[in-house]
Design a protein around this motif. Sequence first.
Motif, PDB file in Angstrom:
ATOM      1  N   SER A  49     -22.985  14.222   2.398  1.00 21.90           N
ATOM      2  CA  SER A  49     -22.609  15.097   3.511  1.00 21.90           C
ATOM      3  C   SER A  49     -21.594  16.131   3.057  1.00 21.90           C
ATOM      4  CB  SER A  49     -22.024  14.271   4.659  1.00 21.90           C
ATOM      5  OG  SER A  49     -22.925  13.238   5.010  1.00 21.90           O
ATOM      6  N   TYR A  52     -23.233  18.840   1.156  1.00 24.84           N
ATOM      7  CA  TYR A  52     -23.900  19.757   2.084  1.00 24.84           C
ATOM      8  C   TYR A  52     -22.878  20.698   2.740  1.00 24.84           C
ATOM      9  CZ  TYR A  52     -26.105  21.404   6.385  1.00 24.84           C
ATOM     10  OH  TYR A  52     -26.551  22.194   7.406  1.00 24.84           O
ATOM     11  N   ARG A 190     -29.666  16.543   7.163  1.00 26.15           N
ATOM     12  CA  ARG A 190     -28.739  17.540   6.639  1.00 26.15           C
ATOM     13  C   ARG A 190     -27.663  17.832   7.650  1.00 26.15           C
ATOM     14  NH1 ARG A 190     -31.054  22.784   4.397  1.00 26.15           N
ATOM     15  NH2 ARG A 190     -29.410  22.610   2.870  1.00 26.15           N
ATOM     16  N   PRO A 191     -26.504  17.316   7.578  1.00 30.50           N
ATOM     17  CA  PRO A 191     -26.033  16.387   6.551  1.00 30.50           C
ATOM     18  C   PRO A 191     -26.446  14.954   6.858  1.00 30.50           C
ATOM     19  CG  PRO A 191     -24.269  16.818   8.076  1.00 30.50           C
ATOM     20  CD  PRO A 191     -25.453  17.618   8.556  1.00 30.50           C
ATOM     21  N   THR A 192     -26.345  14.101   5.868  1.00 30.54           N
ATOM     22  CA  THR A 192     -26.700  12.695   6.020  1.00 30.54           C
ATOM     23  C   THR A 192     -25.882  12.031   7.133  1.00 30.54           C
ATOM     24  OG1 THR A 192     -26.800  12.798   3.614  1.00 30.54           O
ATOM     25  CG2 THR A 192     -27.201  10.663   4.615  1.00 30.54           C
TER      26      THR A 192
END
Lengths: 208, 208
Positions: A49, A52, A190-192
């Motif tokens: 994350s 990203y 996106r994000p995790t």
Amino acid sequence: MVKYPSGSLAAFRKPIKKKENSTRRPYTHRKGVNFSDRGMTLEQQINESNKYYLTEGIAVVHKKPTPIQIVKVDYPKRSKAVIRKAYFRQASTTDYNGVYKGYYLDFEAKETRNKTNFPLKNFHEHQIFHLSACLKQKGICFTIIRFASLERYFVTPASFVINAWREKDKSSMTLKEIVDNSYEIKSGFRPTLPYLKAVDKFIADRER
Amino acid sequence: MVKYPSGSLAAFRKPIKKKENSTRRPYTHRKGVNFSDRGMTLEQQINESNKYYLTEGIAVVHKKPTPIQIVKVDYPKRSKAVIRKAYFRQASTTDYNGVYKGYYLDFEAKETRNKTNFPLKNFHEHQIFHLSACLKQKGICFTIIRFASLERYFVTPASFVINAWREKDKSSMTLKEIVDNSYEIKSGFRPTLPYLKAVDKFIADRER
């Protein structure tokens, strides 16, 4: 007026030539499989994350390296230095910090396989002390707690965790307490782990 | 309303008993010796200052540990883990960050024995990139430069250093350029290096 640079690494790097004629096999996967966390640990999810957020210019958050006491280093000829003896040192902060829209962020990430409560012994004194000190400096401080068996993720304000940790005879926070005092986030692509959604909420609460 | 804890470690720790009947010899020193920096490296001076700022509840700033790739760890019986093989990794940030009155601070410290200029090759690409990214997030970003031979210390805004670094055919910043674009600080006793004075100035400039 100071001109701020764009923050893009593109300005420094040579363009990368794409490989042509790639023969990579098309990827297929079984139906019904949850790919949102793909067996990643909480740390991996947060690192992904952060990567990203950094690439998109949204925030700059990094995990701090593990502190090490180096005792002996070899410098072999024609190759890089090798650490031959070192010890793990006690950290004095939390694992993650960074900056987002001018705000200082500081947090610790923890997971449990428990289903009904989170044991407070998972937090160490130096983490509680550090979160307290950062709160006093008006940082935005929190924990990300993952209930692994339930696949639920909570962003909990540090003030709540600190108060629970300091309470005598309290050995854990119940799931209900955490639900009532946190912002729940869902793991995604996106994000995790979109924890900045919770941070936006904390900022809004603070400025209200 | 959330009650913020005081941030004092005193609340967690048992009181330390003072040793009585100390027989330590009174300390005397030669006249004319400058004790303000006592042969400390710039890193030691900053670490001492950060310790002072933390203890006094003024700011929370830490040096990041050196990133290490651990390859092999031994766990000897009845003693702590020993790292037997590890490599130094490339850092992706600057060395220092933290929080002060709600502001995110991020900086790199460098020293030179040059007397007239500071070579820009002392800054690495990842440091320039990281400072740029943090500036974009409205962090307060700077460098602390020590001219060791002159015993002069400058807190220079990151924007100035980044622009100089990006300039083609520019290999160094002259002392005059640094004087004109920095806040000069004097090394002292508490803290050893009062760099937050410069930060106060940056905050005032920003809010003007």
